[in-house]
Design an enzyme around this catalytic site. Structure first.
Site, PDB file in Angstrom:
ATOM      1  N   GLY A  29      21.008  69.019  73.716  1.00  0.00           N
ATOM      2  CA  GLY A  29      20.234  70.000  74.482  1.00  0.00           C
ATOM      3  C   GLY A  29      21.044  70.655  75.579  1.00  0.00           C
ATOM      4  O   GLY A  29      22.214  70.323  75.811  1.00  0.00           O
ATOM      5  N   SER A  30      20.376  71.586  76.263  1.00  0.00           N
ATOM      6  CA  SER A  30      21.081  72.414  77.239  1.00  0.00           C
ATOM      7  C   SER A  30      21.407  71.658  78.532  1.00  0.00           C
ATOM      8  O   SER A  30      22.338  72.030  79.245  1.00  0.00           O
ATOM      9  CB  SER A  30      20.247  73.661  77.552  1.00  0.00           C
ATOM     10  OG  SER A  30      18.964  73.287  78.000  1.00  0.00           O
ATOM     11  N   ASP A  83      20.299  61.609  78.020  1.00  0.00           N
ATOM     12  CA  ASP A  83      19.582  62.588  77.205  1.00  0.00           C
ATOM     13  C   ASP A  83      18.564  63.364  78.041  1.00  0.00           C
ATOM     14  O   ASP A  83      18.122  62.896  79.092  1.00  0.00           O
ATOM     15  CB  ASP A  83      18.856  61.849  76.064  1.00  0.00           C
ATOM     16  CG  ASP A  83      18.711  62.714  74.831  1.00  0.00           C
ATOM     17  OD1 ASP A  83      18.845  63.946  74.937  1.00  0.00           O
ATOM     18  OD2 ASP A  83      18.453  62.158  73.750  1.00  0.00           O
ATOM     19  N   GLY A  97      12.652  66.714  71.405  1.00  0.00           N
ATOM     20  CA  GLY A  97      12.893  67.289  70.085  1.00  0.00           C
ATOM     21  C   GLY A  97      12.849  68.795  69.987  1.00  0.00           C
ATOM     22  O   GLY A  97      12.958  69.353  68.889  1.00  0.00           O
ATOM     23  N   GLU A 105      18.544  60.798  68.476  1.00  0.00           N
ATOM     24  CA  GLU A 105      18.486  60.451  69.905  1.00  0.00           C
ATOM     25  C   GLU A 105      17.742  59.135  70.089  1.00  0.00           C
ATOM     26  O   GLU A 105      18.122  58.296  70.912  1.00  0.00           O
ATOM     27  CB  GLU A 105      17.787  61.568  70.683  1.00  0.00           C
ATOM     28  CG  GLU A 105      18.581  62.860  70.717  1.00  0.00           C
ATOM     29  CD  GLU A 105      17.791  64.063  71.204  1.00  0.00           C
ATOM     30  OE1 GLU A 105      18.424  65.081  71.509  1.00  0.00           O
ATOM     31  OE2 GLU A 105      16.548  64.002  71.271  1.00  0.00           O
ATOM     32  N   LYS A 123       9.788  69.327  83.912  1.00  0.00           N
ATOM     33  CA  LYS A 123       9.548  68.445  82.755  1.00  0.00           C
ATOM     34  C   LYS A 123       8.658  67.255  83.127  1.00  0.00           C
ATOM     35  O   LYS A 123       8.216  66.519  82.253  1.00  0.00           O
ATOM     36  CB  LYS A 123      10.883  67.914  82.214  1.00  0.00           C
ATOM     37  CG  LYS A 123      11.947  68.976  81.929  1.00  0.00           C
ATOM     38  CD  LYS A 123      11.693  69.661  80.621  1.00  0.00           C
ATOM     39  CE  LYS A 123      12.752  70.648  80.207  1.00  0.00           C
ATOM     40  NZ  LYS A 123      14.038  70.077  79.859  1.00  0.00           N
TER      41      LYS A 123
END
Ligand code: 5RP
Length: 226
Positions: A29-30, A83, A97, A105, A123
């Site tokens: 991911g970013s 992560d 996801g 992951e 988040k």
């Protein structure tokens, strides 16, 4: 602060926590992108680690930055896996996801002594839901799997590429994005019900896996939640 600066701050902070001789899991991911950037710099400065990547994309980025990457078969356990997440609730239950790599992951997180999660504060949610829940589905009979899922109340759509073909995970499977229109009162039950359907590989729910969470805020603060 703009969102890229927040992602960079948490990714960099995570890289500072990596110690010599660790086996490090690299998520996708970013936000993880910045973790890889700083970890690469630390390897150049002399940090000695081995890494296992959760996606071809993360592996490619890590190798490009000089991080020694090995396969999951070469390690018995991982010291720390770093992560991102799409949502995380106060009990550290997560939905992951958006990038499509959640199955691998989760494998890394399962054999890791700690899963260190790096997120911006948007988040953090009170309850999981009002979002898409990625579900990895085996291509064989995928339309049947979809029908059964919809019959038990999990409507959604297959993720497609910009060219309109089915998005394929690194495992060669499809992603079905379930529309979680309401908040999940019992996410474990949702996960369990979905997993009963043949053809499902895994859902993007992560339970009991997250350790410390590094959160970045708009005002430049970075906080580590234990
Ligand atoms: C990929 C993931 C990512 O970790 C999650 O989607 C968060 O990504 P980003 O840091 O780009 O917001 O689960 O499968």
């Amino acid at each position: 602060m703009d969102i890229e600066k927040i992602k960079r701050a948490v990714g960099f902070r995570a890289a500072e926590l990596i110690k010599d001789r660790m086996v490090v899991g690299i998520g996708s991911g970013s936000t993880v992108h910045y973790f890889i950037e700083r970890l690469g710099q630390r390897c150049e400065e002399g940090l000695s680690i081995r890494a296992v990547a959760s996606s071809h994309e993360s592996s490619r980025k890590a190798v490009e930055r000089g991080i020694p990457v090995c396969s999951i078969e070469e390690v018995a356990e991982i010291d720390i896996t770093v992560d991102g997440a799409d949502q995380i609730d106060p009990e550290k239950r997560m939905i992951k996801g958006r990038g499509g790599a959640f199955f691998r992951e989760k494998m890394l997180a399962m054999i890791a002594k700690e899963m260190l999660v790096i997120v911006d504060d948007a988040k953090l949610v009170h309850k999981l839901g009002h979002t898409l829940l990625p579900v990895e589905i085996v291509p064989f009979g995928a339309q049947i799997t979809q029908k059964v899922l919809e019959n038990i109340g999990y409507e959604g759509f297959f993720r497609k590429t910009s060219e309109g073909s089915f998005y394929l995970t690194d495992n060669g499977n499809y992603i079905f994005d379930v529309k979680l229109d309401s908040l999940c009162d019992y996410p474990e039950e949702d996960h369990h019900e979905i997993m009963q359907v043949s053809g499902i590989v895994d859902t993007g729910f992560f339970f009991g896996l997250a350790g410390r969470i590094i959160v970045g805020y708009d005002d430049e603060r970075v906080e580590i939640l234990n």
